[in-house]
Design a protein around this motif. Structure first.
Motif, PDB file in Angstrom:
ATOM      1  N   SER A 310       0.843  -1.197   0.000  1.00 57.06           N
ATOM      2  CA  SER A 310       0.000   0.000   0.000  1.00 57.06           C
ATOM      3  C   SER A 310       0.871   1.238   0.000  1.00 57.06           C
ATOM      4  CB  SER A 310      -0.912  -0.001   1.231  1.00 57.06           C
ATOM      5  OG  SER A 310      -1.709   1.161   1.283  1.00 57.06           O
ATOM      6  N   ASN A 312       0.900   4.539   1.507  1.00 59.42           N
ATOM      7  CA  ASN A 312       0.258   5.332   2.548  1.00 59.42           C
ATOM      8  C   ASN A 312       0.590   6.816   2.460  1.00 59.42           C
ATOM      9  OD1 ASN A 312      -0.976   3.091   3.966  1.00 59.42           O
ATOM     10  ND2 ASN A 312       1.094   2.502   4.523  1.00 59.42           N
ATOM     11  N   ARG A 316      -4.393   9.020   2.863  1.00 66.63           N
ATOM     12  CA  ARG A 316      -4.652   8.130   3.992  1.00 66.63           C
ATOM     13  C   ARG A 316      -5.703   8.758   4.893  1.00 66.63           C
ATOM     14  NH1 ARG A 316       0.208  10.608   5.131  1.00 66.63           N
ATOM     15  NH2 ARG A 316       0.475  11.549   7.198  1.00 66.63           N
TER      16      ARG A 316
END
Length: 427
Positions: A310, A312, A316
């Motif tokens: 992922s 981030n 987020r």
């Protein structure tokens, strides 16, 4: 009366419905001051703290998606924007909201120019997704219209605001010396080209995501292109009856002597572990920088779910005590800086020239538009010649006299036929 910025969003698909709509929801509730330190513009925080942001309208092609987006915004904020739909819903918005400040354009690539020009004609500022447009001539029309009305046209070039890229721009590029060559790649999942977007035959992977990287290289070095060559392949999507390029590779040579290869596709299998595969590297005379934006060291796996990664940093959620979630990341930062410029023009009376250093401008986007325009022409010719067994010999040249397509396969028509001028102004 509280100072207010009225925003309308046109296009609420994968990016408009996620990033734009969520970003405007936070602005609707809390204003812009809390976002400014992230982009180094916190000196404006006190001035802009009282400004209210109001999403007055959201528009998509279908009524269902427009109503869905408006309802989602209401759920997040308690405020429901008016829903519009149709082939040109921006016309209805501009008619119904004569005091509109910003039109955010997140329509498909080939449908940016019409709403941008319609907004500028009414004196409305614009936040647009990349690429600003697909034609060099259209980019000039947009810039001229923006100048005539003293309007901001901010282009969402969020790669600039990735903290890793900022470190490269402000530090690492100075350590590795004069740039020699590099590679930048962004590979999208197959579902984007087969189901998410219905317009892929009107675009290609480089036109769609290549602008992120061409703009990033520009932000590093401020060096203009002097030539390019491009090739593309059609093998996977054809199997699904989609006449579009699976992948495109573009090599651009710049005034400062560096050569960068841009590789893009939208056929990455669905079981790839990340949302996209992306990264870049630059070799300099005294070193090298590598930046993998797909795998940043964050990985997990579970039974039935495979291995996943992922990003981030892009966006987020940040949990708030009231149970709602803040939405931050470099995907929002690019929108924030454009809105700061709009606020400076509206509330401080500044000119678009005076705030040009705050955000990715239309003038800067013009360079990417020229690359997209020329690459598409060169790519199609090289695709044709490769299938005819003639090799990929076509290139484009950029100079003070404009953009010229150089096609050696036309020598039989006479030496002058080799050079086709497609644009007659300098970049």
């Amino acid at each position: 009366m509280q100072p207010t910025i009225q925003i309308a969003l046109v296009g609420a698909g994968m990016f408009g419905g996620d990033v734009h709509l969520r970003a405007y929801a936070d602005l609707q509730r809390f204003g812009i001051a809390g976002q400014l330190a992230r982009v180094g513009l916190d000196k404006h925080a006190r001035d802009l703290a009282p400004v209210k942001f109001d999403l007055v309208a959201v528009a998509t092609r279908s009524e269902k998606s427009a109503l869905k987006s408006a309802a989602a915004f209401n759920e997040w904020t308690g405020h429901e924007p008016k829903a519009y739909f149709g082939d040109a819903p921006w016309d209805d918005i501009l008619r119904d909201f004569p005091d509109l400040d910003v039109l955010a354009v997140a329509t498909p690539d080939h449908l940016h120019t019409q709403p941008i020009l319609a907004a500028l004609a009414k004196g409305v500022h614009v936040l647009t997704e990349k690429p600003m447009c697909l034609s060099t001539h259209e980019s000039d029309d947009i810039i001229a219209a923006a100048k005539a009305k003293n309007c901001i046209v901010a282009v969402d070039m969020h790669k600039r605001y990735d903290p890793d890229h900022l470190r490269i721009r402000d530090d690492i590029q100075n350590r590795i010396g004069a740039p020699l060559y590099g590679t930048a790649y962004l590979e999208e999942p197959l579902e984007v080209s087969t189901s998410t977007f219905k317009w892929v035959e009107s675009s290609d992977p480089f036109s769609y995501v290549g602008p992120h990287w061409t703009d990033l290289i520009w932000s590093y070095y401020k060096s203009k292109p002097v030539s390019l060559t491009a090739v593309g392949q059609k093998k996977r999507l054809i199997r699904d009856g989609i006449n579009a390029y699976d992948a495109v590779q573009v090599r651009v040579d710049f005034e400062n002597g560096m050569s960068i290869n841009f590789h893009n596709n939208w056929v990455t299998p669905a079981d790839f572990e990340g949302p996209v595969n992306q990264g870049h590297e630059i070799v300099g005379a005294d070193g090298k920088v590598e930046s993998d934006q797909q795998y940043r060291g964050f990985r997990w796996w579970n039974q039935g779910g495979g291995s996943r990664t992922s990003n981030n940093h892009f966006t987020r959620d940040v949990a708030r005590p009231d149970g709602t979630k803040g939405y931050i990341g470099y995907g929002v930062d690019s929108l924030t800086v454009g809105l700061v410029a709009v606020c400076r023009v509206k509330f401080a009376g500044e000119s678009r020239d005076a705030v040009a250093d705050l955000y990715p401008t239309a003038e800067e986007a013009r360079i990417t538009c020229a690359l997209v325009d020329a690459a598409a022409r060169v790519r199609d010719l090289n695709f044709k010649y490769l299938n005819e067994g003639k090799g990929a010999t076509v290139t484009a040249r950029f100079g003070a006299d404009g953009i010229t397509i150089v096609d050696a396969n036309r020598i039989a028509e006479g030496p002058e036929a080799v050079f086709e001028k497609i644009y007659d102004k300098a970049l």
